[in-house]
Motif scaffolding. Structure first.
Motif, PDB file in Angstrom:
ATOM      1  N   ALA A  40       0.820  -1.221   0.000  1.00 22.90           N
ATOM      2  CA  ALA A  40       0.000   0.000   0.000  1.00 22.90           C
ATOM      3  C   ALA A  40       0.847   1.262   0.000  1.00 22.90           C
ATOM      4  O   ALA A  40       0.526   2.246  -0.671  1.00 22.90           O
ATOM      5  N   GLY A  41       1.948   1.244   0.754  1.00 26.85           N
ATOM      6  CA  GLY A  41       2.806   2.430   0.812  1.00 26.85           C
ATOM      7  C   GLY A  41       3.459   2.714  -0.524  1.00 26.85           C
ATOM      8  O   GLY A  41       3.471   3.865  -0.986  1.00 26.85           O
ATOM      9  N   LEU A  42       3.978   1.671  -1.172  1.00 20.75           N
ATOM     10  CA  LEU A  42       4.622   1.833  -2.472  1.00 20.75           C
ATOM     11  C   LEU A  42       3.605   2.257  -3.517  1.00 20.75           C
ATOM     12  O   LEU A  42       3.883   3.104  -4.370  1.00 20.75           O
ATOM     13  N   PHE A  43       2.412   1.664  -3.448  1.00 15.92           N
ATOM     14  CA  PHE A  43       1.353   2.034  -4.380  1.00 15.92           C
ATOM     15  C   PHE A  43       1.022   3.515  -4.238  1.00 15.92           C
ATOM     16  O   PHE A  43       0.904   4.244  -5.221  1.00 15.92           O
ATOM     17  N   GLY A  44       0.897   3.970  -2.994  1.00 16.03           N
ATOM     18  CA  GLY A  44       0.607   5.379  -2.756  1.00 16.03           C
ATOM     19  C   GLY A  44       1.695   6.291  -3.283  1.00 16.03           C
ATOM     20  O   GLY A  44       1.407   7.369  -3.827  1.00 16.03           O
ATOM     21  N   ASP A  45       2.952   5.853  -3.153  1.00 15.37           N
ATOM     22  CA  ASP A  45       4.070   6.660  -3.656  1.00 15.37           C
ATOM     23  C   ASP A  45       3.994   6.794  -5.176  1.00 15.37           C
ATOM     24  O   ASP A  45       4.279   7.862  -5.736  1.00 15.37           O
ATOM     25  N   ARG A  66       0.413  12.061  -9.743  1.00 16.92           N
ATOM     26  CA  ARG A  66      -0.295  13.308  -9.460  1.00 16.92           C
ATOM     27  C   ARG A  66       0.619  14.515  -9.659  1.00 16.92           C
ATOM     28  O   ARG A  66       0.208  15.552 -10.199  1.00 16.92           O
ATOM     29  N   ALA A  67       1.872  14.382  -9.243  1.00 18.60           N
ATOM     30  CA  ALA A  67       2.808  15.500  -9.311  1.00 18.60           C
ATOM     31  C   ALA A  67       3.321  15.742 -10.728  1.00 18.60           C
ATOM     32  O   ALA A  67       3.480  16.890 -11.155  1.00 18.60           O
ATOM     33  N   ARG A  68       3.568  14.655 -11.477  1.00 18.91           N
ATOM     34  CA  ARG A  68       4.258  14.808 -12.751  1.00 18.91           C
ATOM     35  C   ARG A  68       3.338  14.905 -13.965  1.00 18.91           C
ATOM     36  O   ARG A  68       3.772  15.372 -15.016  1.00 18.91           O
TER      37      ARG A  68
END
Length: 233
Positions: free
Chosen positions: A186-191, A197-199
């Protein structure tokens, strides 16, 4: 009429799922809708002629109803690149021909219309033209469907760069989980989602989870729960 072009980072990124989900969402809000699939390969022979499951899915979410031939004017049986399928059928696809074929449907007043491409942004239409040119000819803002799997960051960024290089705005992007393993951590997926979202520098219209074992209509309704309409809807 508000109209958008749906493209993906690759074949099977989930363009039809997202397009049908957006149309289902609009229908819930009492909007009139239209989903078009100008070119489709991988069609099945039926008593009514060649039919494509993606085009049928879009037709089912179009209201008022529209004839299949207007939803999908160019249909081919082989599940191969559209320009090759057309060539083997003795046809030659052109942007001019596509624009002409779609004109009657696009003349119908609808609150939301979506034109779904085939494959990714640079899918050939013939030796000289790409299907991306249809979005350019019709001056349509683009919704990019990102197939969430290993490698999607590169695919998404390159697709977004190509769309903008062709002079078209990106109205939004949708992440569609095509590989369940990609979300196992979940953490890697969120990253990964944060990076997109940013790029991508465009609104995220939703993240659609893996939806298996349902009818196309049920999948569209389920996808709608994870989507928002582009700005203005």
């Amino acid at each position: 009429m508000p109209c958008y072009f749906i493209t993906g980072t690759d074949t099977d990124a989930g363009k039809t799922l997202v397009a049908s989900g957006l149309l289902a969402l609009a229908r819930r809000q009492a909007m009139t809708t239209l989903g078009l699939k100008p070119v489709a390969s991988g069609c099945e022979s039926t008593a009514l002629g060649l039919r494509n499951i993606d085009a049928l899915t879009l037709q089912a979410q179009s209201t008022p109803a529209m004839a299949y031939e207007q939803i999908n004017p160019y249909a081919y049986a082989p599940p191969i690149a559209p320009h090759l399928a057309a060539r083997y059928a003795g046809d030659r696809l052109t942007l001019e021909g596509l624009v002409h074929a779609l004109a009657p449907a696009l003349a119908e007043p609808r609150d939301l219309a979506l034109v779904e491409g085939a494959g990714g942004w640079r899918v050939p239409l013939n030796d000289d033209e790409d299907l991306a040119g249809l979005a350019e000819r019709l001056a349509l803002p683009v919704i990019l469907v990102v197939g969430l799997k290993l490698g999607c960051l590169n695919h998404a960024r390159l697709s977004a760069e190509a769309i903008r290089a062709d002079g078209l705005p990106i109205a939004g992007w949708v992440g569609n989980l095509v590989d369940p393993g990609f979300a196992a951590d979940a953490g890697l997926f969120g990253d990964n989602i944060d990076h997109l979202r940013a790029r991508l520098a465009a609104p995220c219209l939703g993240i659609v989870p893996r939806l298996d074992g349902q009818t196309p209509k049920a999948r569209a309704e389920a996808a709608a729960m994870h989507l928002t309409l582009p700005t203005g809807h």
